[in-house]
Design an enzyme around this catalytic site. Structure first.
Site: not given
Ligand code: THU
Length: 140
Positions: A42, A44, A53, A55, A86, A89
């Protein structure tokens, strides 16, 4: 590649996560049917909504390099629970394989396998009607 090696690779990918806001690091490996693997983490941003994310990072890397045929996705985090993809994704992964296998691993390296079709029933999709493309769900 064996599942354990893919889980190891996803944990390595997680170490590259840029997650200073949530402090929740996620790593993933997307395995193509030809055996090639794409990793993601991920990423941010201070403008939270721009965060991406793990994925989608892996998927977009793969697509941008010409890959379309995916067999499975491994998803890991440092949590005791399982990090499940999520909603955004799920939709993006479903586009390329409506039966994608998903293996989640928690920090204890316990694994749980699900299928994208269980995670996203009634997915929104494009459907071919003759030479026209219409939109709806394949399930109804
Ligand atoms: N996140 C992912 O990278 N993949 C997921 O399947 C769920 C959430 C990340 C997004 C964000 O950077 C952090 O997790 C918290 O939500």
């Amino acid at each position: 590649m064996k599942i354990n090696s893919l889980v190891d690779l996803a944990f390595e990918a997680k170490d590259n996560a840029y997650a200073p806001y949530s402090d929740f690091r996620v790593g993933t490996v997307l395995l193509c049917r030809d055996g090639q693997a794409f990793i993601g983490c991920n990423v941010e941003n201070a403008s939270y909504g721009l965060s991406v994310c793990a994925e989608r990072v892996a998927l977009f890397k793969a697509i941008s390099e010409g890959h379309r045929d995916f067999e499975l996705l491994v998803l890991v985090s440092d949590s005791d629970g399982f990090c499940s993809p999520c909603g955004a994704c799920r939709q993006v992964l479903w586009e390329f394989n409506s039966q994608l296998k998903i293996i989640m691993s928690n920090q204890k390296r316990e694994v749980k396998e699900v299928n994208i079709k269980e995670l996203l029933p009634y997915a929104f999709s494009s459907l071919k009607k003759g030479d026209k493309t219409v939109f709806g769900s394949k399930d109804c």
